[in-house]
Design a protein around this motif. Sequence first.
Motif, mmCIF file in Angstrom:
data_model
loop_
_atom_site.group_PDB
_atom_site.id
_atom_site.type_symbol
_atom_site.label_atom_id
_atom_site.label_comp_id
_atom_site.label_asym_id
_atom_site.label_seq_id
_atom_site.Cartn_x
_atom_site.Cartn_y
_atom_site.Cartn_z
ATOM 1 N N VAL A 50 -2.701 30.941 114.546
ATOM 2 C CA VAL A 50 -2.440 32.160 114.873
ATOM 3 C C VAL A 50 -2.969 32.404 116.315
ATOM 4 C CG1 VAL A 50 -3.010 34.548 114.421
ATOM 5 C CG2 VAL A 50 -2.365 33.356 112.592
ATOM 6 N N TYR A 51 -4.197 32.080 116.572
ATOM 7 C CA TYR A 51 -4.858 32.192 117.672
ATOM 8 C C TYR A 51 -4.075 31.577 118.780
ATOM 9 C CZ TYR A 51 -8.240 31.891 121.641
ATOM 10 O OH TYR A 51 -8.899 32.176 122.936
ATOM 11 N N LEU A 52 -3.377 30.575 118.706
ATOM 12 C CA LEU A 52 -2.675 29.838 119.843
ATOM 13 C C LEU A 52 -1.332 30.335 119.919
ATOM 14 C CD1 LEU A 52 -3.705 26.069 118.772
ATOM 15 C CD2 LEU A 52 -4.738 27.402 120.654
ATOM 16 N N THR A 53 -1.074 31.187 118.964
ATOM 17 C CA THR A 53 0.184 31.690 119.538
ATOM 18 C C THR A 53 0.194 33.114 120.253
ATOM 19 O OG1 THR A 53 0.329 32.743 117.327
ATOM 20 C CG2 THR A 53 1.500 30.552 117.474
ATOM 21 N N MET A 54 -0.970 33.540 120.286
ATOM 22 C CA MET A 54 -1.061 34.719 120.982
ATOM 23 C C MET A 54 -1.162 34.627 122.480
ATOM 24 S SD MET A 54 -1.312 37.426 118.833
ATOM 25 C CE MET A 54 -2.147 38.731 119.218
ATOM 26 N N PRO A 55 -0.807 35.733 123.206
ATOM 27 C CA PRO A 55 -0.921 35.516 124.828
ATOM 28 C C PRO A 55 -2.161 35.226 125.526
ATOM 29 C CG PRO A 55 -0.500 37.842 124.379
ATOM 30 C CD PRO A 55 -0.446 36.985 122.918
ATOM 31 N N ASP A 56 -2.525 34.627 126.553
ATOM 32 C CA ASP A 56 -3.843 34.477 127.099
ATOM 33 C C ASP A 56 -4.386 35.813 127.451
ATOM 34 O OD1 ASP A 56 -3.454 31.716 126.930
ATOM 35 O OD2 ASP A 56 -2.684 31.512 128.811
ATOM 36 N N SER A 57 -5.482 35.965 127.142
ATOM 37 C CA SER A 57 -6.454 37.401 127.055
ATOM 38 C C SER A 57 -7.777 37.255 126.629
ATOM 39 C CB SER A 57 -5.517 38.412 126.306
ATOM 40 O OG SER A 57 -6.215 39.761 126.597
ATOM 41 N N ASP A 58 -8.531 38.294 126.923
ATOM 42 C CA ASP A 58 -9.884 38.356 126.426
ATOM 43 C C ASP A 58 -10.111 39.093 124.939
ATOM 44 O OD1 ASP A 58 -12.479 38.369 126.138
ATOM 45 O OD2 ASP A 58 -12.960 40.128 127.405
ATOM 46 N N TYR A 59 -10.290 37.841 124.052
ATOM 47 C CA TYR A 59 -10.200 38.088 122.580
ATOM 48 C C TYR A 59 -11.761 38.095 122.209
ATOM 49 C CZ TYR A 59 -5.264 37.165 122.493
ATOM 50 O OH TYR A 59 -4.062 37.373 122.746
ATOM 51 N N SER A 60 -12.713 38.328 122.979
ATOM 52 C CA SER A 60 -14.380 38.738 122.671
ATOM 53 C C SER A 60 -14.296 39.812 121.635
ATOM 54 C CB SER A 60 -15.182 39.000 123.637
ATOM 55 O OG SER A 60 -14.756 40.304 124.601
ATOM 56 N N PHE A 61 -13.368 40.680 121.461
ATOM 57 C CA PHE A 61 -13.535 41.837 120.621
ATOM 58 C C PHE A 61 -13.232 41.311 119.231
ATOM 59 C CE2 PHE A 61 -9.075 41.674 122.016
ATOM 60 C CZ PHE A 61 -8.465 41.844 120.628
ATOM 61 N N LEU A 62 -12.590 40.051 119.024
ATOM 62 C CA LEU A 62 -12.191 39.549 117.616
ATOM 63 C C LEU A 62 -13.405 39.037 116.867
ATOM 64 C CD1 LEU A 62 -8.891 37.817 118.325
ATOM 65 C CD2 LEU A 62 -9.139 39.690 117.283
ATOM 66 N N LYS A 63 -13.888 39.637 116.049
ATOM 67 C CA LYS A 63 -14.872 39.402 115.232
ATOM 68 C C LYS A 63 -14.786 40.190 113.858
ATOM 69 C CE LYS A 63 -18.587 42.673 117.089
ATOM 70 N NZ LYS A 63 -19.589 42.542 117.631
ATOM 71 N N LEU A 64 -15.485 39.602 112.689
ATOM 72 C CA LEU A 64 -15.598 40.535 111.659
ATOM 73 C C LEU A 64 -16.384 41.843 111.745
ATOM 74 C CD1 LEU A 64 -16.251 37.756 108.910
ATOM 75 C CD2 LEU A 64 -14.073 38.770 109.204
ATOM 76 N N PRO A 65 -15.744 43.044 111.412
ATOM 77 C CA PRO A 65 -16.417 44.299 111.677
ATOM 78 C C PRO A 65 -17.504 44.539 110.529
ATOM 79 C CG PRO A 65 -14.243 44.643 110.786
ATOM 80 C CD PRO A 65 -14.371 43.048 111.207
ATOM 81 N N ARG A 66 -18.718 44.678 111.200
ATOM 82 C CA ARG A 66 -19.967 45.194 110.394
ATOM 83 C C ARG A 66 -20.305 46.348 110.439
ATOM 84 N NH1 ARG A 66 -19.384 41.588 106.645
ATOM 85 N NH2 ARG A 66 -19.377 39.259 107.576
ATOM 86 N N THR A 67 -19.870 47.254 111.258
ATOM 87 C CA THR A 67 -20.026 48.754 111.535
ATOM 88 C C THR A 67 -18.678 49.411 111.811
ATOM 89 O OG1 THR A 67 -20.409 48.681 113.781
ATOM 90 C CG2 THR A 67 -22.396 48.069 112.377
ATOM 91 N N LEU A 68 -18.701 50.637 111.852
ATOM 92 C CA LEU A 68 -17.440 51.519 112.042
ATOM 93 C C LEU A 68 -17.335 51.639 113.659
ATOM 94 C CD1 LEU A 68 -18.003 54.627 110.076
ATOM 95 C CD2 LEU A 68 -16.271 53.001 109.600
ATOM 96 N N HIS A 69 -18.304 51.125 114.342
ATOM 97 C CA HIS A 69 -18.069 51.083 115.864
ATOM 98 C C HIS A 69 -17.328 49.781 116.281
ATOM 99 C CE1 HIS A 69 -19.000 50.962 120.279
ATOM 100 N NE2 HIS A 69 -19.536 49.897 120.188
ATOM 101 N N ASP A 70 -17.840 48.548 115.477
ATOM 102 C CA ASP A 70 -17.216 47.264 115.565
ATOM 103 C C ASP A 70 -15.794 47.544 115.063
ATOM 104 O OD1 ASP A 70 -19.570 46.199 116.281
ATOM 105 O OD2 ASP A 70 -19.935 45.220 114.260
ATOM 106 N N LEU A 71 -15.240 48.328 114.128
ATOM 107 C CA LEU A 71 -14.062 48.420 113.643
ATOM 108 C C LEU A 71 -13.157 49.392 114.456
ATOM 109 C CD1 LEU A 71 -12.134 47.898 111.126
ATOM 110 C CD2 LEU A 71 -12.944 50.092 110.217
ATOM 111 N N GLN A 72 -13.736 50.253 115.212
ATOM 112 C CA GLN A 72 -12.975 51.073 116.126
ATOM 113 C C GLN A 72 -12.626 50.434 117.321
ATOM 114 O OE1 GLN A 72 -15.795 54.205 116.489
ATOM 115 N NE2 GLN A 72 -14.931 55.418 114.315
ATOM 116 N N LEU A 73 -13.697 49.627 117.758
ATOM 117 C CA LEU A 73 -13.206 48.540 118.867
ATOM 118 C C LEU A 73 -12.185 47.599 118.448
ATOM 119 C CD1 LEU A 73 -14.133 47.642 121.853
ATOM 120 C CD2 LEU A 73 -15.610 46.072 120.828
ATOM 121 N N LEU A 74 -12.217 47.149 117.444
ATOM 122 C CA LEU A 74 -11.045 46.287 116.889
ATOM 123 C C LEU A 74 -10.040 46.714 116.875
ATOM 124 C CD1 LEU A 74 -10.770 43.255 116.080
ATOM 125 C CD2 LEU A 74 -11.069 43.971 113.681
ATOM 126 N N ARG A 75 -9.741 47.952 116.437
ATOM 127 C CA ARG A 75 -8.453 48.891 116.115
ATOM 128 C C ARG A 75 -7.841 48.992 117.559
ATOM 129 N NH1 ARG A 75 -8.304 54.481 115.290
ATOM 130 N NH2 ARG A 75 -10.269 54.470 117.088
#
Length: 263
Positions: A50-75
């Motif tokens: 899946v990752y390889l089919t996405m466009p080149d970009s900064d995916y540093s936000f991709l991580k399992l959310p552990r807090t609501l802040h993480d989730l809001q950033l992911l959203r």
Amino acid sequence: MEKHADTNDVTTTIIKPIIPLPPSKFPLSFFEATVASTVALGFIIGLLGVYLTMPDSDYSFLKLPRTLHDLQLLRDNLESYTSDYTAQVLVGYCLVYIFMQTFMIPGTVFMSLLAGALFGVFKGVALVVFTATAGASSCFFLSKFIGRPLLFSLWPDKLKFFQTQVAKRRKSLLNYMLFLRLTPTLPNTFINFASPIVDVPYHIFFLGTVIGLIPAAYVTVRAGLALGELQSVGDLYDFNSIATLFFIGIISVTPTLMGKKDS
């Protein structure tokens, strides 16, 4: 004259004991560890695809959310990809959710919230019920290979309790499984992993999971629409939501209780 015991009016529940395995430093054998590793590797390869089919970009936000802040950033970051790369986002979401359910990784409540934030209530509930059921089923079948030693190492008392309850309610097992899914009597992760060990048939497990998860999925997904207003995960379940889930759970187990009363 030889006497014979009259057993016509006696109903006996036979509980087949679960024989514990000998204690060891590492509960899994080489074969069991290999099976678990192979399944995990399959998920990793899928996510890499899946990752390889996405466009080149900064995916540093991709991580399992552990807090609501993480989730809001992911959203906030995934919203820009969902419309243009819907298939990749859906496949990636499903793989992550099923992986977490399979290996009992906490945090699926955040994934349910994310489904509501990205896809709305109707699509979000359908997505959560599908992935949660698929993940629970994956955990169920994986447990057939590696579950017994882990359960005896982690939850021996809880496993014994669950086995006793399942044996007592064998004739109304679907109602009992619905009750467990709708109420916090036992954790869902434990139910997924322990069910094959205590001989819950898969079709009962499947139906109890699909039907029983819908109310809680609706509550969580709906809350995801107002993700920015949540202060904590505890805000998901107000008194009315909890009371409703318990009420539905009591209704589901009523046939079991009535059967005991009539017997």
